[in-house]
Scaffold this motif. Structure first.
Motif, mmCIF file in Angstrom:
data_model
loop_
_atom_site.group_PDB
_atom_site.id
_atom_site.type_symbol
_atom_site.label_atom_id
_atom_site.label_comp_id
_atom_site.label_asym_id
_atom_site.label_seq_id
_atom_site.Cartn_x
_atom_site.Cartn_y
_atom_site.Cartn_z
ATOM 1 N N TYR A 471 -3.239 2.313 -9.647
ATOM 2 C CA TYR A 471 -2.581 1.594 -8.424
ATOM 3 C C TYR A 471 -3.207 2.260 -7.057
ATOM 4 N N SER A 472 -3.447 1.452 -6.284
ATOM 5 C CA SER A 472 -3.808 1.558 -4.857
ATOM 6 C C SER A 472 -3.775 0.383 -3.657
ATOM 7 N N PHE A 473 -4.034 0.601 -2.554
ATOM 8 C CA PHE A 473 -3.997 -0.552 -1.572
ATOM 9 C C PHE A 473 -4.783 -0.286 -0.566
ATOM 10 N N ASN A 474 -5.262 -1.142 0.188
ATOM 11 C CA ASN A 474 -6.228 -1.287 1.448
ATOM 12 C C ASN A 474 -6.033 -2.294 2.235
ATOM 13 N N PRO A 475 -6.499 -2.392 3.624
ATOM 14 C CA PRO A 475 -6.361 -3.769 4.216
ATOM 15 C C PRO A 475 -6.898 -5.016 3.907
ATOM 16 N N VAL A 476 -7.793 -4.770 3.183
ATOM 17 C CA VAL A 476 -8.696 -5.907 2.680
ATOM 18 C C VAL A 476 -8.178 -6.514 1.326
ATOM 19 N N THR A 564 -7.265 2.593 12.561
ATOM 20 C CA THR A 564 -8.040 1.243 11.950
ATOM 21 C C THR A 564 -9.020 1.657 10.921
ATOM 22 N N SER A 565 -8.621 1.188 9.897
ATOM 23 C CA SER A 565 -9.739 1.256 8.489
ATOM 24 C C SER A 565 -9.764 -0.034 7.904
#
Length: 849
Positions: A471-476, A564-565
């Motif tokens: 499990y992970s998360f990112n803006p895209v 911002t990433s």
């Protein structure tokens, strides 16, 4: 099986994984030395066999242990201000002799203390210092390297035991099934310790040394060790233990133990850091006259030894025996005691060679409790031959026997060739651990331990993991779920398959990876020496400039980032690689890659000129590299192998060529990169890890193909990245960099009482990056290359380095709670860039002694 039993079993077996009677002719004497009047134990009392240099000092509890294969009949006990004692011993037997010492009859009727007249230790006109200077002056001729040729057999035995476990444990209901393990105890190997062996490795080698041209060749004759099964990498554990227990050469200036550099008592600068005292003179049974020279650190907080060495008075001033103990005041984790005993034998020409080296260490979570882990490494040297020339072909790297041959030697081979004896407890370890690993309860708990510590769950021929990427998360991608796994050696010793699949719920795209690897030497592709061919395809996301060591990019902990990433690329990579490592740690790699990059997030789209938009960038590359890492060691993990940093350099050179019009490749270019890494030990100021790197690109390329410098926007401290640089902030087609990471090891904090008690250690680092961008690759000067990305307001977010370097520095504290490092990082240049962090606090998890 209830939860309580599962937890108990987990604790028991996890401890095994993480920490993972002498022969009848030997004389073994143990006991306690006490004051005859007060009955209190006496520490640092000298106990030795009469007429020999075989001796020891009692520990804090007055306990001692001596052994010898020779038929000595007397024991001599000496201590300052006490009468000497001589007691009879029975040769060839194990016996306990508790000894009471009486104070010397000589008394002082009146004592007057005059501080101003107190004698002060000095090197000037000190006979002990004059003697040690003669030892130092004669070091070169007393080392084996003084001969043109040397050969000998070396037997290396390493054992780890659980120490001082309660006798009641095996009687508890839960542990009754493991009673055969708990009953295998040894109380004679070390005084005051009841040892339960759980790990044993034996290695027999023939060693050849040639002075001109200098070369050392070790031919492995036999190797044998316990096997905990697939759940534990036995070779990796062995490498880590050997890193803690390096071979001790007292004639070198520095001795490496526990990953630290200790100054030898006969180092060139030893009189500056040690105090020396002549404490005894003896004559051995061979009428050899020796001086017992005791030494102690001038500053007990420095990384130094205390102990005794026996020096010959035959004109060679050679070390005939040594006892080295790590002083208790230095900042070391989990180590209650570490002691090295060395014995030397006479060569036919009257010089001495090392015949036996014992290293003992007592490990524990706390200093007060007596239970823990006790390690013993014994190296025995025999059949010593000097100045016998051997043909050059002997030193060629191909005369080593195959692993299958040396690891399956018969019991008869070991009985005939073992240069030392096994205790009764040690001789049962192999059978006991084999029985343990065949127990279903052990295997179930081992799977749980492997999942928690290595991140994989085994299913025979296949294992699923790593768990940290599920499990992970990112803006895209938004929420990202991933599952994958790979085959094990139970599937094949030559073919290794690996795959994963992932899905992003925001971009609604699948990502996946497939690889097939063929091992050319029938070894695991994760073990040294590697020799394999691998083909793979990967479709996934990537942050330009983020390069991680030993961690997957979709690790859940890396999902949290500052600023911002949202600068991402979708990548498709078709790769084929060949890797070949040699036994001397010189390695080569060759590869080919087709690489398709599609902009995502704030990088979309690629723009060339005022209106040309590109949806993707396709390149085709061939690469080659060479790497040299002499004496490199590894700890073998499930997902990767971790180099164990030592004092030797690591050098690498890589070349990449882009091929235009080959498999749709759009650009022709060449990349060259060189790097050198070295750990410098700076006694007594700890050590410094230094990296120097440089690179150059020849040809015209868009910014995704430039050198995008390693940045870090997470809150973790990444050693090999610039921790206050934004992703994709700097690009270059030529650059040079230097990184210095200094570990003081408590040199300053040890002088502050509170900080000394906490065992905190100081760190400092400095990183500088020089670089530039040629006119052909700079979009402000050449409109035919991709424009640098900008933010929502049109402000640039990517830059070329100018006349000044990018620099950052940090000061920090490590060893907080024994495994946490916290750094305060300061960015020193380019402070006018938008959305940057001039300061930052970064955290690193690091286990170290």
């Amino acid at each position: 099986m209830n939860c309580k039993d599962t937890f108990k079993r987990f604790i028991f077996i996890a401890f095994l994984f993480v920490s993972t009677t002498l022969a009848a002719q030997n004389t073994v004497v143990t006991g306690v030395v006490t004051d005859a009047s007060t009955k209190k134990p006496l520490s640092f009392v000298t106990v030795s066999f009469t007429g020999s240099t075989i001796g020891t000092n009692t520990n804090d509890d007055g306990q001692y242990s001596l052994r010898s294969s020779k038929p000595y009949t007397q024991l001599k006990i000496t201590y300052l201000s006490y009468k000497d004692a001589v007691v009879a011993v029975t040769p060839g037997k194990e016996q306990v002799l508790n000894i009471r010492l009486f104070p010397s009859a000589k008394q002082l009727n009146e004592v007057t203390i005059q501080a101003q007249k107190r004698a002060k230790y000095t090197n000037k006109e000190n006979p002990a210092v004059e003697l040690i200077r003669k030892v130092i002056a004669n070091k070169d001729k007393n080392r084996p390297e003084a001969y043109n040729y040397v050969e000998y057999k070396e037997y290396d035995k390493m054992q780890f035991s659980l120490s001082n476990l309660s006798d009641k444990i095996s009687e508890k209901k839960f542990f009754r099934k493991y009673k055969f393990i708990f009953d295998n105890r040894d109380s004679t190997s070390y005084a005051g310790k009841s040892l339960l062996p759980i790990y044993l490795v034996e290695k027999l080698s023939q060693v050849y040394y040639r002075k001109t041209p200098e070369k050392t060749k070790e031919v492995l004759l036999g190797e044998k060790g316990v096997n905990f099964g697939a759940a534990v990498d036995n070779e990796g554990v062995g490498q880590y233990f050997k890193h803690l227990y390096e071979k001790v050469d007292i004639y070198t200036n520095s001795i490496y133990l526990l990953g630290r550099q200790f100054l030898s008592p006969i180092a060139d600068s030893a009189p500056t850091y040690y105090k020396f005292f002549i404490t005894d003179t003896i004559t051995t049974e061979n009428n050899t006259k020796l001086v017992r020279l005791s030494f102690t650190p001038r500053n007990t907080n420095d990384v130094l030894f205390e102990g005794d060495i026996y020096i010959t008075l035959d004109g060679n001033y050679a070390v005939q025996q040594a006892g080295l103990t790590i002083n208790k005041n230095i900042n070391v984790n989990f180590v209650r005691m570490m002691h090295v005993d060395q014995e030397f034998e006479t060569n036919p020409d009257g010089r001495y060679h090392l015949s036996r080296s014992n290293t003992y260490a007592d490990f524990g979570v706390t200093a007060k409790r007596k239970g823990g882990l006790f390690g013993i490494r014994t190296i025995t040297y025999k059949n010593y031959v000097v100045n016998k020339s051997q043909p050059d072909i002997l030193y060629a790297p191909d005369i080593n026997l195959e692993d299958d041959a040396v690891k399956h030697r018969s019991e008869q081979f070991w009985a005939e060739n073992r240069l030392d004896t096994l205790t009764t407890a040690e001789s049962k370890v192999y059978k006991n651990i084999d029985s343990l690993t065949h127990m279903a309860s052990f295997r179930r708990t081992a799977d749980l331990v492997t999942l928690l510590f290595a991140g994989f769950k085994g299913f025979g021929k296949f294992e699923v993991g790593p768990a940290s990427t599920f499990y992970s998360f990112n803006p895209v991608e938004g929420l990202r779920l991933r599952v994958g796994g790979r085959t094990t050696v139970d599937f094949s010793k030559r073919w290794f398959l690996e795959t994963y699949g992932a899905y992003g719920f925001k971009d609604e795209k699948w990502k996946y990876f497939f690889s097939g690897t063929y091992s050319l030497n029938a070894k695991s592709v994760y073990k040294f020496p590697q020799n394999f061919i691998r083909a793979s395809f990967q479709r996934d996301t990537k942050i330009p400039g983020q390069e991680l060591q030993f961690i997957s990019e979709d690790n859940i902990l890396l999902s949290f980032k500052r600023g911002t990433s949202d600068k991402y690329l979708y990548t498709d990579q078709y790769k084929i690689d060949y890797v070949h490592e040699l036994e001397n740690h010189l390695s080569f790699n060759f590869g080919g890659r087709k690489w398709v990059q599609t902009p995502a997030g704030s990088l979309y789209p690629f723009v060339n000129g005022p209106s040309n938009i590109f949806n993707n960038l396709t390149t085709t590359e061939l690469s080659a590299g060479i790497r040299y890492a002499p004496n490199e060691q590894f700890y073998q993990g499930k997902l990767f192998r971790i180099p164990i940093i030592n004092q030797y350099p690591i050098l690498s050179l890589d070349f990449t060529a882009g091929l235009k019009n080959v498999l749709s490749g759009q650009y022709s270019y060449q990349k060259l990169r060189a790097r050198a890494d070295k750990r410098f030990y700076i006694a007594p100021l700890g050590f410094s890890d230094v990296s120097i790197e440089g690179g150059r690109i020849f040809g015209q390329v868009p910014y995704p193909l430039l050198d995008i410098h390693r940045a870090n926007q997470s809150y973790a401290y990444v050693i090999d990245s610039y921790n206050l640089m934004n992703f994709l902030e700097f690009v270059s087609d030529k650059y040079a960099s230097v990184s210095i990471d200094q570990h003081f090891g408590g040199f300053f904090f040890n002088k502050v009482p509170l900080l000394k008690k906490l065992k905190w250690r100081e760190t400092a680092s400095f990183k500088a990056l020089y670089g530039g961008l040629g006119a052909n690759n700079n979009p402000t000067l050449n409109s035919s290359v991709y424009q640098f990305p900008v933010d929502n307001n049109g402000a640039p977010i990517t830059y070329a380095l100018g006349n000044k370097p990018y620099m950052e520095a940090s000061v920090g504290v490590e060893n907080i709670f024994k495994f946490v490092r916290v750094d305060l990082v300061k960015r020193l240049s380019y402070l006018n860039h938008p959305d940057i962090a001039p300061f930052g606090v970064r955290v690193k998890i690091k286990f170290d002694f």
